[in-house]
Design a protein around this motif. Sequence first.
Motif, PDB file in Angstrom:
ATOM      1  N   PHE A  14       0.817  -1.207   0.000  1.00  0.00           N
ATOM      2  CA  PHE A  14       0.000   0.000   0.000  1.00  0.00           C
ATOM      3  C   PHE A  14       0.855   1.263   0.000  1.00  0.00           C
ATOM      4  O   PHE A  14       0.493   2.271  -0.614  1.00  0.00           O
ATOM      5  N   SER A  15       1.999   1.228   0.693  1.00  0.00           N
ATOM      6  CA  SER A  15       2.871   2.404   0.717  1.00  0.00           C
ATOM      7  C   SER A  15       3.377   2.748  -0.674  1.00  0.00           C
ATOM      8  O   SER A  15       3.428   3.922  -1.050  1.00  0.00           O
ATOM      9  N   ALA A  16       3.752   1.737  -1.434  1.00  0.00           N
ATOM     10  CA  ALA A  16       4.237   1.979  -2.795  1.00  0.00           C
ATOM     11  C   ALA A  16       3.154   2.645  -3.637  1.00  0.00           C
ATOM     12  O   ALA A  16       3.424   3.593  -4.392  1.00  0.00           O
ATOM     13  N   ALA A  17       1.924   2.164  -3.512  1.00  0.00           N
ATOM     14  CA  ALA A  17       0.820   2.753  -4.264  1.00  0.00           C
ATOM     15  C   ALA A  17       0.538   4.183  -3.798  1.00  0.00           C
ATOM     16  O   ALA A  17       0.295   5.082  -4.609  1.00  0.00           O
ATOM     17  N   ARG A  18       0.566   4.393  -2.479  1.00  0.00           N
ATOM     18  CA  ARG A  18       0.348   5.740  -1.937  1.00  0.00           C
ATOM     19  C   ARG A  18       1.421   6.706  -2.458  1.00  0.00           C
ATOM     20  O   ARG A  18       1.120   7.813  -2.921  1.00  0.00           O
ATOM     21  N   ASN A  19       2.675   6.293  -2.354  1.00  0.00           N
ATOM     22  CA  ASN A  19       3.764   7.184  -2.773  1.00  0.00           C
ATOM     23  C   ASN A  19       3.701   7.470  -4.273  1.00  0.00           C
ATOM     24  O   ASN A  19       4.034   8.578  -4.706  1.00  0.00           O
ATOM     25  N   PHE A  20       3.279   6.493  -5.046  1.00  0.00           N
ATOM     26  CA  PHE A  20       3.117   6.726  -6.486  1.00  0.00           C
ATOM     27  C   PHE A  20       2.039   7.777  -6.727  1.00  0.00           C
ATOM     28  O   PHE A  20       2.218   8.692  -7.544  1.00  0.00           O
ATOM     29  N   SER A  21       0.912   7.661  -6.028  1.00  0.00           N
ATOM     30  CA  SER A  21      -0.162   8.642  -6.220  1.00  0.00           C
ATOM     31  C   SER A  21       0.305  10.042  -5.855  1.00  0.00           C
ATOM     32  O   SER A  21      -0.012  11.019  -6.543  1.00  0.00           O
ATOM     33  N   ILE A  22       1.076  10.148  -4.773  1.00  0.00           N
ATOM     34  CA  ILE A  22       1.583  11.449  -4.341  1.00  0.00           C
ATOM     35  C   ILE A  22       2.535  12.034  -5.376  1.00  0.00           C
ATOM     36  O   ILE A  22       2.545  13.242  -5.629  1.00  0.00           O
ATOM     37  N   SER A  23       3.325  11.167  -6.004  1.00  0.00           N
ATOM     38  CA  SER A  23       4.286  11.640  -7.013  1.00  0.00           C
ATOM     39  C   SER A  23       3.603  12.209  -8.246  1.00  0.00           C
ATOM     40  O   SER A  23       4.215  12.965  -9.008  1.00  0.00           O
ATOM     41  N   ARG A  24       2.346  11.839  -8.468  1.00  0.00           N
ATOM     42  CA  ARG A  24       1.617  12.315  -9.643  1.00  0.00           C
ATOM     43  C   ARG A  24       0.839  13.600  -9.364  1.00  0.00           C
ATOM     44  O   ARG A  24       0.189  14.151 -10.261  1.00  0.00           O
ATOM     45  N   ALA A  25       0.897  14.106  -8.130  1.00  0.00           N
ATOM     46  CA  ALA A  25       0.208  15.349  -7.785  1.00  0.00           C
ATOM     47  C   ALA A  25       0.998  16.559  -8.264  1.00  0.00           C
ATOM     48  O   ALA A  25       2.232  16.509  -8.394  1.00  0.00           O
ATOM     49  N   SER A  26       0.295  17.654  -8.514  1.00  0.00           N
ATOM     50  CA  SER A  26       0.948  18.897  -8.940  1.00  0.00           C
ATOM     51  C   SER A  26       1.349  19.761  -7.759  1.00  0.00           C
ATOM     52  O   SER A  26       2.214  20.633  -7.893  1.00  0.00           O
ATOM     53  N   HIS A  27       0.714  19.549  -6.608  1.00  0.00           N
ATOM     54  CA  HIS A  27       0.936  20.402  -5.445  1.00  0.00           C
ATOM     55  C   HIS A  27       1.651  19.635  -4.337  1.00  0.00           C
ATOM     56  O   HIS A  27       1.583  18.404  -4.276  1.00  0.00           O
ATOM     57  N   ASN A  28       2.301  20.367  -3.455  1.00  0.00           N
ATOM     58  CA  ASN A  28       3.030  19.736  -2.353  1.00  0.00           C
ATOM     59  C   ASN A  28       2.122  19.341  -1.192  1.00  0.00           C
ATOM     60  O   ASN A  28       2.402  18.367  -0.491  1.00  0.00           O
ATOM     61  N   MET A  29       1.058  20.104  -0.956  1.00  0.00           N
ATOM     62  CA  MET A  29       0.141  19.765   0.137  1.00  0.00           C
ATOM     63  C   MET A  29      -0.787  18.653  -0.329  1.00  0.00           C
ATOM     64  O   MET A  29      -1.522  18.800  -1.312  1.00  0.00           O
ATOM     65  N   ILE A  30      -0.729  17.549   0.395  1.00  0.00           N
ATOM     66  CA  ILE A  30      -1.434  16.334  -0.004  1.00  0.00           C
ATOM     67  C   ILE A  30      -2.474  15.978   1.052  1.00  0.00           C
ATOM     68  O   ILE A  30      -2.171  15.914   2.251  1.00  0.00           O
ATOM     69  N   LEU A  31      -3.705  15.731   0.605  1.00  0.00           N
ATOM     70  CA  LEU A  31      -4.748  15.150   1.449  1.00  0.00           C
ATOM     71  C   LEU A  31      -5.023  13.748   0.920  1.00  0.00           C
ATOM     72  O   LEU A  31      -5.399  13.578  -0.246  1.00  0.00           O
ATOM     73  N   VAL A  32      -4.803  12.741   1.761  1.00  0.00           N
ATOM     74  CA  VAL A  32      -5.005  11.346   1.359  1.00  0.00           C
ATOM     75  C   VAL A  32      -6.376  10.872   1.834  1.00  0.00           C
ATOM     76  O   VAL A  32      -6.743  11.065   2.995  1.00  0.00           O
ATOM     77  N   LEU A  33      -7.113  10.273   0.924  1.00  0.00           N
ATOM     78  CA  LEU A  33      -8.383   9.644   1.271  1.00  0.00           C
ATOM     79  C   LEU A  33      -8.432   8.239   0.694  1.00  0.00           C
ATOM     80  O   LEU A  33      -7.794   7.960  -0.331  1.00  0.00           O
ATOM     81  N   ASP A  34      -9.210   7.374   1.345  1.00  0.00           N
ATOM     82  CA  ASP A  34      -9.500   6.066   0.786  1.00  0.00           C
ATOM     83  C   ASP A  34     -10.801   6.137  -0.011  1.00  0.00           C
ATOM     84  O   ASP A  34     -11.629   7.034   0.209  1.00  0.00           O
ATOM     85  N   THR A  35     -11.002   5.177  -0.882  1.00  0.00           N
ATOM     86  CA  THR A  35     -12.188   5.174  -1.720  1.00  0.00           C
ATOM     87  C   THR A  35     -13.467   5.125  -0.908  1.00  0.00           C
ATOM     88  O   THR A  35     -14.491   5.678  -1.307  1.00  0.00           O
ATOM     89  N   ASP A  36     -13.432   4.464   0.243  1.00  0.00           N
ATOM     90  CA  ASP A  36     -14.640   4.306   1.046  1.00  0.00           C
ATOM     91  C   ASP A  36     -14.763   5.366   2.135  1.00  0.00           C
ATOM     92  O   ASP A  36     -15.439   5.169   3.141  1.00  0.00           O
ATOM     93  N   GLU A  37     -14.112   6.515   1.921  1.00  0.00           N
ATOM     94  CA  GLU A  37     -14.199   7.650   2.840  1.00  0.00           C
ATOM     95  C   GLU A  37     -14.832   8.834   2.112  1.00  0.00           C
ATOM     96  O   GLU A  37     -14.421   9.168   0.995  1.00  0.00           O
ATOM     97  N   PHE A  38     -15.803   9.464   2.749  1.00  0.00           N
ATOM     98  CA  PHE A  38     -16.539  10.561   2.119  1.00  0.00           C
ATOM     99  C   PHE A  38     -16.498  11.788   3.028  1.00  0.00           C
ATOM    100  O   PHE A  38     -16.935  11.715   4.183  1.00  0.00           O
ATOM    101  N   LEU A  39     -16.000  12.910   2.506  1.00  0.00           N
ATOM    102  CA  LEU A  39     -15.959  14.137   3.300  1.00  0.00           C
ATOM    103  C   LEU A  39     -17.371  14.579   3.663  1.00  0.00           C
ATOM    104  O   LEU A  39     -18.241  14.672   2.792  1.00  0.00           O
ATOM    105  N   ILE A  40     -17.590  14.878   4.941  1.00  0.00           N
ATOM    106  CA  ILE A  40     -18.882  15.426   5.358  1.00  0.00           C
ATOM    107  C   ILE A  40     -18.725  16.800   6.005  1.00  0.00           C
ATOM    108  O   ILE A  40     -19.692  17.554   6.105  1.00  0.00           O
ATOM    109  N   GLU A  41     -17.511  17.129   6.438  1.00  0.00           N
ATOM    110  CA  GLU A  41     -17.226  18.466   6.963  1.00  0.00           C
ATOM    111  C   GLU A  41     -15.831  18.889   6.511  1.00  0.00           C
ATOM    112  O   GLU A  41     -14.890  18.088   6.568  1.00  0.00           O
TER     113      GLU A  41
END
Length: 349
Positions: free
Chosen positions: A62-89
């Motif tokens: 999972f760490s390898a997948a997480r780090n890969f996703s972070i490497s594809r971001a354009s910004h330095n500030m990263i918010l990580v979510l899982d697929t089964d997590e939904f922002l409510i606030e």
Amino acid sequence: MIPISVCIITKNEAENLDKCLKSLSPYPFEIVVVDTGSTDNSKEIAHKYTNKVFDFEWINDFSAARNFSISRASHNMILVLDTDEFLIEFDFDQVQQLMSEHPKSVGLIKRLDYFETDGERHCQTTIIDRLFNRKYYHYERPIHEILVPAANLSTTSYTLPIVADHVGYIGSADKLYEKSMRDINLLIPEIEKNPDEPYYYFQMAQSYLCMREHERSFEYFQMALERNPAPEEDYTRILVCNYGNILLDAGKAEEASSLLSFYEYYSNNADYLCMIGVMYLQRNQLLKALPEFVKAISAPSRDSVELRVISYYIGYIYESFQQKDIARQHYQKCGEFEPALEALERMGC
């Protein structure tokens, strides 16, 4: 404005992914979705919300997948979510201010973990680290990955006004079994490499608990405690409460009394206090049980225990003392809680 990239890894969870991404749509986030081998329409769903959709070959890490996703971001500030997590606030302005005040710290969010027992849905609150600057942090551990700071940095954290629903523990028995076995198969080699690390035994216990295999769960909770987990860790509190409740469900109050050794650490937590109160009840020590439930009602920290359950126990004790007026008041606070309704009927109310 400090831009934020939300990074998500996913596999075969199209319905949850759609809900997750829809919860992000009110905010000006960049969204990065990394698919680790879906055979459903997950990638099609992702493309409805972002053009930053990538493939990653799953390597049981999972760490390898997480780090890969972070490497594809354009910004330095990263918010990580899982697929089964939904922002409510999400208080966007306050988050912006806190990020500027804590540029090298990790932001903590509140996650509401939903689960079902005996046909009833319950909720447990978890505080997790999810917002950080990728210049200073990366993920390690192939399963139940953790954020690790750069070599010259100590991890500090701050609390964010962000709340997410988490439905990963809800589903069919087959789905929960498949998910738990996936985690167990990843945890086994980690335990072999780190036999003295209590966290992995705790996670094994949680996986078996999710599968309703309480005997196996009990074994791994016990092995985790034998390895002296740090009391200040959030997972240790959950470990102690879950282990204690398994003991009490089996009528082993004397064994559960050993968990009084954690009282100084968790006396502000309603779940722990309620568990201790039930332990005293099973030992027929009602005068010791009552103050624990009373403290639990107003405890500043609460994970999954419901206030109606605590009120029921208080009512039960007062009924045992023949203080029926006080007992009735507490039973009536329980709403439609079946044991309380039965108690009120028994009392002729």
